[in-house]
Write an enzyme that holds these catalytic residues in place. Structure first.
Site, PDB file in Angstrom:
ATOM      1  N   ALA A  50       3.366   0.738   6.251  1.00  0.00           N
ATOM      2  CA  ALA A  50       4.733   1.069   5.608  1.00  0.00           C
ATOM      3  C   ALA A  50       5.477  -0.213   5.547  1.00  0.00           C
ATOM      4  O   ALA A  50       6.659  -0.185   5.792  1.00  0.00           O
ATOM      5  CB  ALA A  50       5.635   2.212   6.442  1.00  0.00           C
ATOM      6  N   GLY A  51       4.809  -1.261   5.370  1.00  0.00           N
ATOM      7  CA  GLY A  51       5.474  -2.473   5.213  1.00  0.00           C
ATOM      8  C   GLY A  51       6.041  -2.456   3.521  1.00  0.00           C
ATOM      9  O   GLY A  51       6.462  -1.679   3.095  1.00  0.00           O
ATOM     10  N   ASN A  52       5.821  -3.862   3.070  1.00  0.00           N
ATOM     11  CA  ASN A  52       6.726  -4.275   1.816  1.00  0.00           C
ATOM     12  C   ASN A  52       5.988  -3.370   0.696  1.00  0.00           C
ATOM     13  O   ASN A  52       6.693  -2.395  -0.055  1.00  0.00           O
ATOM     14  CB  ASN A  52       6.614  -5.642   1.537  1.00  0.00           C
TER      15      ASN A  52
ATOM     16  N   ASP B 191       2.013   3.675   9.887  1.00  0.00           N
ATOM     17  CA  ASP B 191       2.280   2.595  10.300  1.00  0.00           C
ATOM     18  C   ASP B 191       2.090   2.260  11.850  1.00  0.00           C
ATOM     19  O   ASP B 191       2.751   3.084  12.598  1.00  0.00           O
ATOM     20  CB  ASP B 191       3.690   2.045   9.824  1.00  0.00           C
TER      21      ASP B 191
ATOM     22  N   HIS C  86      -9.727  -8.937  -8.813  1.00  0.00           N
ATOM     23  CA  HIS C  86      -8.183  -9.550  -8.356  1.00  0.00           C
ATOM     24  C   HIS C  86      -8.161 -10.498  -7.449  1.00  0.00           C
ATOM     25  O   HIS C  86      -7.841 -10.580  -6.502  1.00  0.00           O
ATOM     26  CB  HIS C  86      -7.406  -8.160  -7.618  1.00  0.00           C
TER      27      HIS C  86
HETATM   28  N1  LIG Z   1      -3.966  -4.955  -4.770  1.00  0.00           N
HETATM   29  C1  LIG Z   1      -2.804  -5.778  -4.940  1.00  0.00           C
HETATM   30  O1  LIG Z   1      -2.581  -6.276  -6.262  1.00  0.00           O
HETATM   31  C2  LIG Z   1      -1.865  -6.202  -4.069  1.00  0.00           C
HETATM   32  C3  LIG Z   1      -0.511  -6.439  -4.181  1.00  0.00           C
HETATM   33  C4  LIG Z   1       0.225  -6.895  -3.135  1.00  0.00           C
HETATM   34  C5  LIG Z   1      -0.255  -6.768  -2.181  1.00  0.00           C
HETATM   35  N2  LIG Z   1      -1.425  -6.477  -1.730  1.00  0.00           N
HETATM   36  C6  LIG Z   1      -1.808  -6.438  -0.197  1.00  0.00           C
HETATM   37  O2  LIG Z   1      -1.440  -5.416   0.403  1.00  0.00           O
HETATM   38  C7  LIG Z   1      -1.313  -5.711   1.833  1.00  0.00           C
HETATM   39  C8  LIG Z   1       0.028  -5.157   2.340  1.00  0.00           C
HETATM   40  O3  LIG Z   1       1.006  -5.950   1.702  1.00  0.00           O
HETATM   41  P1  LIG Z   1       2.357  -5.912   2.249  1.00  0.00           P
HETATM   42  O4  LIG Z   1       3.241  -6.891   1.479  1.00  0.00           O
HETATM   43  O5  LIG Z   1       3.092  -4.557   2.273  1.00  0.00           O
HETATM   44  O6  LIG Z   1       2.258  -6.435   3.780  1.00  0.00           O
HETATM   45  P2  LIG Z   1       3.270  -5.898   4.899  1.00  0.00           P
HETATM   46  O7  LIG Z   1       2.981  -6.968   6.082  1.00  0.00           O
HETATM   47  O8  LIG Z   1       4.664  -5.988   4.524  1.00  0.00           O
HETATM   48  O9  LIG Z   1       2.977  -4.605   5.508  1.00  0.00           O
HETATM   49  C9  LIG Z   1       1.652  -4.202   5.912  1.00  0.00           C
HETATM   50  C10 LIG Z   1       1.785  -3.129   6.774  1.00  0.00           C
HETATM   51  O10 LIG Z   1       0.514  -2.504   7.313  1.00  0.00           O
HETATM   52  C11 LIG Z   1       0.919  -2.289   8.795  1.00  0.00           C
HETATM   53  N3  LIG Z   1      -0.508  -2.161   9.569  1.00  0.00           N
HETATM   54  C12 LIG Z   1      -1.452  -3.146   9.827  1.00  0.00           C
HETATM   55  N4  LIG Z   1      -2.371  -2.619  10.709  1.00  0.00           N
HETATM   56  C13 LIG Z   1      -2.213  -1.157  10.396  1.00  0.00           C
HETATM   57  C14 LIG Z   1      -3.119  -0.056  10.937  1.00  0.00           C
HETATM   58  N5  LIG Z   1      -4.165  -0.404  11.597  1.00  0.00           N
HETATM   59  N6  LIG Z   1      -2.702   1.076  10.643  1.00  0.00           N
HETATM   60  C15 LIG Z   1      -1.352   1.257  10.021  1.00  0.00           C
HETATM   61  N7  LIG Z   1      -0.502   0.259   9.649  1.00  0.00           N
HETATM   62  C16 LIG Z   1      -1.036  -0.908  10.021  1.00  0.00           C
HETATM   63  C17 LIG Z   1       1.692  -3.264   9.507  1.00  0.00           C
HETATM   64  O11 LIG Z   1       2.243  -2.897  10.468  1.00  0.00           O
HETATM   65  C18 LIG Z   1       2.548  -3.535   8.297  1.00  0.00           C
HETATM   66  O12 LIG Z   1       3.890  -2.770   8.256  1.00  0.00           O
HETATM   67  C19 LIG Z   1      -1.675  -6.962   1.896  1.00  0.00           C
HETATM   68  O13 LIG Z   1      -3.025  -7.118   2.327  1.00  0.00           O
HETATM   69  C20 LIG Z   1      -1.649  -7.641   0.492  1.00  0.00           C
HETATM   70  O14 LIG Z   1      -2.271  -8.749   0.549  1.00  0.00           O
HETATM   71  C21 LIG Z   1      -2.490  -6.090  -2.503  1.00  0.00           C
HETATM   72  O1  LIG Z   2      -0.960 -12.395  -4.361  1.00  0.00           O
HETATM   73  C1  LIG Z   2      -1.307 -11.789  -3.260  1.00  0.00           C
HETATM   74  O2  LIG Z   2      -1.599 -12.031  -2.141  1.00  0.00           O
HETATM   75  C2  LIG Z   2      -0.809 -10.349  -3.426  1.00  0.00           C
HETATM   76  C3  LIG Z   2      -1.366  -9.616  -4.559  1.00  0.00           C
HETATM   77  O3  LIG Z   2      -2.606  -9.607  -4.694  1.00  0.00           O
HETATM   78  C4  LIG Z   2      -0.679 -10.076  -5.810  1.00  0.00           C
HETATM   79  O4  LIG Z   2      -1.116 -10.498  -6.763  1.00  0.00           O
HETATM   80  O5  LIG Z   2       0.683 -10.018  -5.866  1.00  0.00           O
END
Ligand SMILES: NC(=O)c1ccc[n+]([C@@H]2O[C@H](COP(=O)([O-])OP(=O)(O)OC[C@H]3O[C@@H](n4cnc5c(N)ncnc54)[C@H](O)[C@@H]3O)[C@@H](O)[C@H]2O)c1
Ligand SMILES: O=C(O)C[C@H](O)C(=O)O
Length: 318
Positions: free
Chosen positions: A12-14, A36, A178
């Site tokens: 439930a992060g960003n 989370d 990606h």
């Molecule tokens: N696929 C894409 O295009 C894309 C785009 C953006 C972000 N992401 C990825 O998504 C992920 C999350 O990004 P974010 O910005 O939300 O990060 P964030 O740090 O804001 O949120 C991640 C959350 O995961 C929780 N977490 C960690 N381990 C956990 C577990 N075992 N069980 C439950 N919750 C757990 C953390 O407490 C945190 O709140 C990252 O790996 C990021 O690289 C991918």
């Molecule tokens: O760039 C990152 O690490 C997060 C995500 O994959 C994105 O493309 O925004």
């Protein structure tokens, strides 16, 4: 159609919270269950979002899962648990840390929501989708990675910026993994139906392609404490909505290939028809020799990450 539908979101992060907010504002499902490790943060966000849903007269309620067993009987589960990258890192640097988290949460999803469709978001996306597929034991049609909608939207936004017009009318196409060697496809990109090559020069197109490949890093460089989340979350919400509404629309998504494009047992981004059963069909578009070579390199990069997991005996005992 969306009545009674239940969506789980792990992390439930960003990104996770923004997916939840987006779905709640759409009224895309009846219940959203947020999970989370940081329980209080999840609780606070769930309350806040339920109140926002109430403000827009949405029927969606947002709840918190005390543990994975509360994520029961979900129709769709979105996985955003894991670390985001920081400036100077590549997504691949997150491989081992996020693979461990993905393994743990996917085992919970498979146990408590055995009929769910999983949408992976955590990075490195294609390798994490592969981990989710192997750990869940689900059919590949039910384990889908989000990246292509995001990368195509970025490319469209960069095209709009170059042109100064066409916003909302640009269809950009990106395939492959990606990573920095994703495969933007100018040949399959249009502005109100007009081929991109008719409105931008070769040099301008190359600039758009390069910026698209590094679109994630550009935002990490500005934010400094994490990575992008508005466009990623909206892209994941579009996938959830397409599945819940059984739209049968085509979106670029990451799936495990089984002979398509000449590859097997590797995850890559391809056009996929999304419906109630998940990735119901993979569309094979014609690629020219240059595009085929780029797609090959991109698949090889994902394969390297899978090989690293295997070398570290990550899947051992299964
Ligand atoms: N696929 C894409 O295009 C894309 C785009 C953006 C972000 N992401 C990825 O998504 C992920 C999350 O990004 P974010 O910005 O939300 O990060 P964030 O740090 O804001 O949120 C991640 C959350 O995961 C929780 N977490 C960690 N381990 C956990 C577990 N075992 N069980 C439950 N919750 C757990 C953390 O407490 C945190 O709140 C990252 O790996 C990021 O690289 C991918
Ligand atoms: O760039 C990152 O690490 C997060 C995500 O994959 C994105 O493309 O925004």
């Amino acid at each position: 159609m969306s009545q009674g539908k239940r969506v789980g979101i792990v992390g439930a992060g960003n990104v996770g919270a923004t997916v939840a907010y987006s779905l709640a504002m759409l009224g895309a499902c009846h219940e959203i269950i947020l999970r989370d490790n940081k329980m209080d943060v999840a609780r606070g966000k769930a309350l806040d979002m339920s109140q926002a849903a109430s403000a827009v007269r949405s029927h969606t309620v947002v709840k918190v899962a005390e543990d994975m067993s509360d994520l029961v009987n979900c129709d769709v589960v979105v996985i955003t648990a894991g670390s985001p990258r920081l400036p100077g890192m590549s997504r691949d640097d997150l491989l081992m840390i996020n693979a461990k988290i993905t393994k743990e949460v996917i085992q919970g999803v498979a146990k408590y929501s055995p009929n769910a469709i999983i949408i992976m978001v955590s990075n490195p996306l294609d390798a994490m989708t592969y981990v989710a597929l192997k750990e869940s034991g689900f059919d590949r049609s039910r384990v889908i990675g989000m990246a292509g909608i995001l990368d195509s939207s970025r490319m469209a936004a960069f095209i709009q910026e170059k042109l100064g017009y066409g916003g909302g009318q640009i269809r950009a196409s990106v395939m492959g993994g990606h990573g920095d060697d994703m495969v933007p496809l100018p040949r399959y990109s249009t502005v109100a139906g007009v081929p991109l090559t008719d409105v931008l020069s070769d040099e301008q197109i190359e600039e758009v392609v390069t910026r698209t490949r590094h679109g994630g890093a550009e935002i990490v460089g500005h934010l400094k404490t994490g990575s992008a989340y508005y466009a990623p979350a909206k892209s994941a919400a579009i996938m959830v909505d397409a599945i819940l509404k059984d739209t049968k629309q085509i979106h670029p998504c990451a799936v495990c290939l089984d002979g398509e494009y000449g590859y097997s047992d590797v995850v890559s981004g391809v056009p996929v028809m999304l419906g109630a059963n998940g990735a119901e069909k993979i569309i094979e578009v014609t690629l020219n020799d240059t595009e085929k070579e780029m797609f090959k390199n991109s698949c090889a990069s994902v394969q390297e990450l899978i090989d690293t997991l295997n070398t570290n005996n990550f899947f051992e005992g299964e």
